[in-house]
Design an enzyme around this catalytic site. Sequence first.
Site, PDB file in Angstrom:
ATOM      1  N   PHE A   1      53.868 -17.346 -41.201  1.00  0.00           N
ATOM      2  CA  PHE A   1      54.959 -16.880 -40.338  1.00  0.00           C
ATOM      3  C   PHE A   1      55.657 -15.698 -41.008  1.00  0.00           C
ATOM      4  O   PHE A   1      55.953 -15.732 -42.194  1.00  0.00           O
ATOM      5  CB  PHE A   1      55.952 -18.021 -40.094  1.00  0.00           C
ATOM      6  CG  PHE A   1      56.891 -17.743 -38.963  1.00  0.00           C
ATOM      7  CD1 PHE A   1      56.451 -17.825 -37.651  1.00  0.00           C
ATOM      8  CD2 PHE A   1      58.209 -17.391 -39.208  1.00  0.00           C
ATOM      9  CE1 PHE A   1      57.314 -17.556 -36.592  1.00  0.00           C
ATOM     10  CE2 PHE A   1      59.085 -17.114 -38.157  1.00  0.00           C
ATOM     11  CZ  PHE A   1      58.625 -17.194 -36.851  1.00  0.00           C
TER      12      PHE A   1
ATOM     13  N   LYS B   1      61.438  -9.647 -27.321  1.00  0.00           N
ATOM     14  CA  LYS B   1      62.300  -8.778 -28.078  1.00  0.00           C
ATOM     15  C   LYS B   1      61.645  -8.283 -29.354  1.00  0.00           C
ATOM     16  O   LYS B   1      62.072  -7.304 -29.961  1.00  0.00           O
ATOM     17  CB  LYS B   1      63.575  -9.551 -28.479  1.00  0.00           C
ATOM     18  CG  LYS B   1      64.418 -10.027 -27.342  1.00  0.00           C
ATOM     19  CD  LYS B   1      65.564 -10.895 -27.902  1.00  0.00           C
ATOM     20  CE  LYS B   1      66.338 -11.520 -26.777  1.00  0.00           C
ATOM     21  NZ  LYS B   1      67.285 -12.540 -27.298  1.00  0.00           N
TER      22      LYS B   1
ATOM     23  N   ASP C   1      61.679 -12.326 -35.506  1.00  0.00           N
ATOM     24  CA  ASP C   1      62.802 -13.198 -35.861  1.00  0.00           C
ATOM     25  C   ASP C   1      62.390 -14.592 -36.282  1.00  0.00           C
ATOM     26  O   ASP C   1      61.251 -15.023 -36.075  1.00  0.00           O
ATOM     27  CB  ASP C   1      63.741 -13.338 -34.649  1.00  0.00           C
ATOM     28  CG  ASP C   1      63.158 -14.279 -33.592  1.00  0.00           C
ATOM     29  OD1 ASP C   1      61.957 -14.116 -33.242  1.00  0.00           O
ATOM     30  OD2 ASP C   1      63.867 -15.181 -33.130  1.00  0.00           O
TER      31      ASP C   1
ATOM     32  N   ASP D   1      49.108 -13.631 -32.500  1.00  0.00           N
ATOM     33  CA  ASP D   1      48.931 -14.821 -33.328  1.00  0.00           C
ATOM     34  C   ASP D   1      47.825 -15.663 -32.687  1.00  0.00           C
ATOM     35  O   ASP D   1      46.642 -15.462 -32.957  1.00  0.00           O
ATOM     36  CB  ASP D   1      50.306 -15.518 -33.364  1.00  0.00           C
ATOM     37  CG  ASP D   1      50.364 -16.753 -34.207  1.00  0.00           C
ATOM     38  OD1 ASP D   1      50.420 -16.627 -35.434  1.00  0.00           O
ATOM     39  OD2 ASP D   1      50.386 -17.861 -33.645  1.00  0.00           O
TER      40      ASP D   1
ATOM     41  N   ARG E   1      65.689 -10.046 -37.498  1.00  0.00           N
ATOM     42  CA  ARG E   1      65.041  -8.933 -36.785  1.00  0.00           C
ATOM     43  C   ARG E   1      65.397  -7.593 -37.431  1.00  0.00           C
ATOM     44  O   ARG E   1      64.635  -6.642 -37.355  1.00  0.00           O
ATOM     45  CB  ARG E   1      65.505  -8.880 -35.324  1.00  0.00           C
ATOM     46  CG  ARG E   1      64.994 -10.019 -34.459  1.00  0.00           C
ATOM     47  CD  ARG E   1      65.177  -9.656 -32.984  1.00  0.00           C
ATOM     48  NE  ARG E   1      65.147 -10.824 -32.119  1.00  0.00           N
ATOM     49  CZ  ARG E   1      64.037 -11.418 -31.673  1.00  0.00           C
ATOM     50  NH1 ARG E   1      62.863 -10.958 -32.020  1.00  0.00           N
ATOM     51  NH2 ARG E   1      64.103 -12.469 -30.879  1.00  0.00           N
TER      52      ARG E   1
ATOM     53  N   GLU F   1      52.902  -4.559 -28.417  1.00  0.00           N
ATOM     54  CA  GLU F   1      53.261  -5.909 -28.890  1.00  0.00           C
ATOM     55  C   GLU F   1      53.607  -5.860 -30.374  1.00  0.00           C
ATOM     56  O   GLU F   1      53.078  -5.021 -31.108  1.00  0.00           O
ATOM     57  CB  GLU F   1      52.046  -6.837 -28.725  1.00  0.00           C
ATOM     58  CG  GLU F   1      52.116  -7.766 -27.531  1.00  0.00           C
ATOM     59  CD  GLU F   1      53.050  -8.951 -27.732  1.00  0.00           C
ATOM     60  OE1 GLU F   1      54.021  -8.844 -28.509  1.00  0.00           O
ATOM     61  OE2 GLU F   1      52.816  -9.982 -27.089  1.00  0.00           O
ATOM     62  N   ASP F   2      54.430  -6.802 -30.812  1.00  0.00           N
ATOM     63  CA  ASP F   2      54.748  -6.896 -32.238  1.00  0.00           C
ATOM     64  C   ASP F   2      53.620  -7.574 -33.012  1.00  0.00           C
ATOM     65  O   ASP F   2      53.188  -7.093 -34.059  1.00  0.00           O
ATOM     66  CB  ASP F   2      56.070  -7.663 -32.441  1.00  0.00           C
ATOM     67  CG  ASP F   2      56.123  -8.993 -31.681  1.00  0.00           C
ATOM     68  OD1 ASP F   2      55.176  -9.314 -30.934  1.00  0.00           O
ATOM     69  OD2 ASP F   2      57.129  -9.711 -31.826  1.00  0.00           O
TER      70      ASP F   2
HETATM   71  P1  5GP Z   1      50.794 -15.656 -29.609  1.00  0.00           P
HETATM   72  O1  5GP Z   1      50.957 -15.884 -28.149  1.00  0.00           O
HETATM   73  O2  5GP Z   1      49.762 -14.603 -29.963  1.00  0.00           O
HETATM   74  O3  5GP Z   1      50.579 -16.938 -30.360  1.00  0.00           O
HETATM   75  O4  5GP Z   1      52.174 -15.163 -30.156  1.00  0.00           O
HETATM   76  C1  5GP Z   1      52.747 -14.009 -29.739  1.00  0.00           C
HETATM   77  C2  5GP Z   1      54.239 -14.032 -29.911  1.00  0.00           C
HETATM   78  O5  5GP Z   1      54.700 -15.080 -30.790  1.00  0.00           O
HETATM   79  C3  5GP Z   1      54.659 -12.749 -30.559  1.00  0.00           C
HETATM   80  O6  5GP Z   1      54.939 -11.764 -29.604  1.00  0.00           O
HETATM   81  C4  5GP Z   1      55.871 -13.161 -31.381  1.00  0.00           C
HETATM   82  O7  5GP Z   1      57.029 -13.052 -30.612  1.00  0.00           O
HETATM   83  C5  5GP Z   1      55.620 -14.601 -31.723  1.00  0.00           C
HETATM   84  N1  5GP Z   1      55.043 -14.757 -33.080  1.00  0.00           N
HETATM   85  C6  5GP Z   1      53.754 -15.016 -33.407  1.00  0.00           C
HETATM   86  N2  5GP Z   1      53.582 -15.086 -34.740  1.00  0.00           N
HETATM   87  C7  5GP Z   1      54.802 -14.847 -35.270  1.00  0.00           C
HETATM   88  C8  5GP Z   1      55.279 -14.754 -36.617  1.00  0.00           C
HETATM   89  O8  5GP Z   1      54.576 -14.884 -37.613  1.00  0.00           O
HETATM   90  N3  5GP Z   1      56.613 -14.478 -36.749  1.00  0.00           N
HETATM   91  C9  5GP Z   1      57.452 -14.315 -35.696  1.00  0.00           C
HETATM   92  N4  5GP Z   1      58.719 -14.051 -35.983  1.00  0.00           N
HETATM   93  N5  5GP Z   1      57.035 -14.389 -34.419  1.00  0.00           N
HETATM   94  C10 5GP Z   1      55.719 -14.649 -34.215  1.00  0.00           C
END
Ligand code: 5GP
Length: 177
Positions: A152, A43, A159, A103, A165, A99-100
Site C-alpha cells: 500500500f 481523487k 491517501d 492495483d 494526499r 489514473e493514479d
Molecule cells: P484497483 O481497482 O485497481 O484495485 O484500485 C484502483 C484504486 O484503488 C486506485 O485508483 C486507488 O484509488 C486505490 N488504490 C489501489 N492501490 C492503492 C494504494 O496502494 N494506495 C492507495 N492510497 N490507494 C490505492
Amino acid sequence: MFENFNISPLLKEEEIKSRVAELGAELTEKFKDKKAIAICVLKGSIMFYSDLIREIKTDLVCEFLAVSSYGNSTKSTGEVKLTLDLNNPIEGRDVIIIEDIVDTGLTLNYLVNNLKSRNPKSLTTCSLLFKPDALKVECSIDHVGFKIPNDFVVGYGLDYQGHYRNLPYIGQVKSLN
Ligand code: 5GP
C-alpha cells in the site's frame, strides 16, 4: 498522524517529475493535432493529472469523474461505483483516462467498459503506478509511470483514510494501526 504508521519513501519528488515529463512527451506525440479529452479520476489522480496535463503540449479539454472502490480500507472491496460522472459526452472524441494507480485492475476495467459504451473515437489509458502482482482482471494500460511492489502506498494524491494526499513524494506503508 496515525500511530504505528510508518511511511518509507519509494519514489522521490524528482523521480516522479521526470517520469511525468516523459509520459507527457509520449502523450504529446500521440495527440498532436487532436483535441483530446483528458479525464481525471478523482481523487487520487489530482496531483498526477495536474502535473501531467501541463506536460502535454497540445490542445486538450479537461473532464473529471469519481469512482469509489476502497471505502476507508487498504484493500479493494471489489465493487466499483461511479460517484461523479463527466459533464459532457465523449462520443467521437479521443479520450485519455488518467489514473493514479492500477492495483487489482477492477477500477480501470470498469472505467474502460463504461466509457467505451459511450462510443469515443479512441480510448487511451495512462496510470502513474501499476502493481503487476496485485492484478486480478485483464486490463490494458497504454502508458505506465512506474511498476511498483504489491504494498500500500500513499502520497502525491494517494491517501490513507483521506490523509497523506499532500505528501510530495510516494511512500510505502510499512505498518498500519
Ligand atoms: P484497483 O481497482 O485497481 O484495485 O484500485 C484502483 C484504486 O484503488 C486506485 O485508483 C486507488 O484509488 C486505490 N488504490 C489501489 N492501490 C492503492 C494504494 O496502494 N494506495 C492507495 N492510497 N490507494 C490505492
